[in-house]
Design an enzyme around this catalytic site. Structure first.
Site, short mmCIF file in Angstrom:
data_model
loop_
_atom_site.label_atom_id
_atom_site.label_comp_id
_atom_site.label_asym_id
_atom_site.label_seq_id
_atom_site.Cartn_x
_atom_site.Cartn_y
_atom_site.Cartn_z
N ARG A 81 51.18 -29.19 -8.82
CA ARG A 81 51.99 -30.38 -8.49
C ARG A 81 51.13 -31.64 -8.44
O ARG A 81 51.63 -32.74 -8.66
CB ARG A 81 52.76 -30.15 -7.19
CG ARG A 81 53.87 -29.11 -7.35
CD ARG A 81 54.56 -28.82 -6.04
NE ARG A 81 53.68 -28.26 -5.05
CZ ARG A 81 53.34 -26.97 -4.96
NH1 ARG A 81 53.82 -26.12 -5.85
NH2 ARG A 81 52.53 -26.55 -4.03
N GLU A 87 44.20 -18.20 4.15
CA GLU A 87 44.57 -17.35 5.29
C GLU A 87 44.35 -15.88 4.91
O GLU A 87 43.84 -15.09 5.68
CB GLU A 87 46.03 -17.61 5.65
CG GLU A 87 46.36 -17.15 7.05
CD GLU A 87 47.77 -17.53 7.43
OE1 GLU A 87 48.40 -18.31 6.68
OE2 GLU A 87 48.23 -17.05 8.47
P1 AMP Z 1 45.35 -26.37 1.79
O1 AMP Z 1 44.17 -25.96 0.96
O2 AMP Z 1 45.65 -25.39 2.89
O3 AMP Z 1 45.26 -27.79 2.26
O4 AMP Z 1 46.61 -26.24 0.85
C1 AMP Z 1 46.92 -27.27 -0.02
C2 AMP Z 1 47.46 -26.75 -1.33
O5 AMP Z 1 48.42 -25.73 -1.15
C3 AMP Z 1 48.14 -27.89 -2.05
O6 AMP Z 1 47.79 -27.82 -3.42
C4 AMP Z 1 49.62 -27.65 -1.81
O7 AMP Z 1 50.34 -27.84 -3.01
C5 AMP Z 1 49.74 -26.21 -1.35
N1 AMP Z 1 50.44 -26.07 -0.08
C6 AMP Z 1 49.92 -25.60 1.08
N2 AMP Z 1 50.82 -25.54 2.06
C7 AMP Z 1 51.97 -26.02 1.52
C8 AMP Z 1 53.31 -26.22 2.03
N3 AMP Z 1 53.64 -25.93 3.29
N4 AMP Z 1 54.22 -26.74 1.20
C9 AMP Z 1 53.90 -27.04 -0.08
N5 AMP Z 1 52.69 -26.85 -0.63
C10 AMP Z 1 51.73 -26.35 0.17
#
Ligand code: AMP
Length: 175
Positions: free
Chosen positions: A63, A100
């Site tokens: 995205r 996770e």
């Molecule tokens: P993080 O590495 O945990 O910050 O996760 C970020 C990545 O995972 C991004 O590329 C987001 O597109 C996706 N992502 C993580 N959590 C969500 C969520 N609750 N809703 C949509 N996309 C998420």
């Protein structure tokens, strides 16, 4: 602008228990499908960082690509993809980080930047911050200078901002 952001916020759909139980997925497809909201979020990012401040915009699969490309176009900057392992065809640098459950590996082409190029990283959602942190690490390893990280949505309760505290982070909407 506040009215506009309320409109944008209303177009982000919560999908409970996707892709797994306990996660509320922030679905931005209604926002992307709305011609006013889509262009306004791109404009807000461009105005926040300012024309002439960015040489390359990095989009994070998948995205992030959709948002980073029009941002790059408005800056008159180049676009660089960061992808999941095994998708990029040329020589890559890789960075792994903890999820996770298990680990994730992101890759970037080795020749993505000229030394010292100013780089803006764009993604849809900042959750735990691991993805943004790994991407910033890849950019810096290749000699780029991270001038900022922009996301549409910040899930502040996951404290992702702490992982990227050394960078100028901008989110349009915070939950
Ligand atoms: P993080 O590495 O945990 O910050 O996760 C970020 C990545 O995972 C991004 O590329 C987001 O597109 C996706 N992502 C993580 N959590 C969500 C969520 N609750 N809703 C949509 N996309 C998420």
């Amino acid at each position: 602008m506040n009215d506009n952001l309320e409109r944008v916020k209303a177009l982000i759909r919560d999908v409970p228990d996707f892709p797994q139980e306990g996660v509320t997925f922030k679905d931005i497809t209604p926002l992307l499908a709305d011609e006013v909201a889509f262009s306004s979020v791109i404009d807000v990012i461009v105005v926040h960082f300012g024309r002439g401040t960015v040489d390359k915009v990095v989009g994070i699969e998948a995205r992030g690509f959709i948002l980073a490309s029009p941002v790059a176009y408005h800056f008159g900057a180049g676009f660089v993809p960061v992808r999941k392992a095994g998708k990029l065809p040329w020589e890559t640098e890789a960075e792994s980080y903890e999820l996770e459950y298990g680990t994730e590996t992101l890759e970037i082409h080795r020749d993505a930047f000229r030394p010292g190029e100013r780089v803006l990283i764009v993604d849809d959602v900042l959750a735990t911050g691991g993805t943004a942190q790994a991407t910033a690490e890849l950019v810096e390893r290749l000699g780029g200078k991270v001038v900022g990280i922009a996301c549409l949505v910040e899930l502040s309760f996951l404290k992702g901002r702490e992982k990227i505290s050394g960078f100028d982070f901008f989110a349009l909407i915070t939950y």
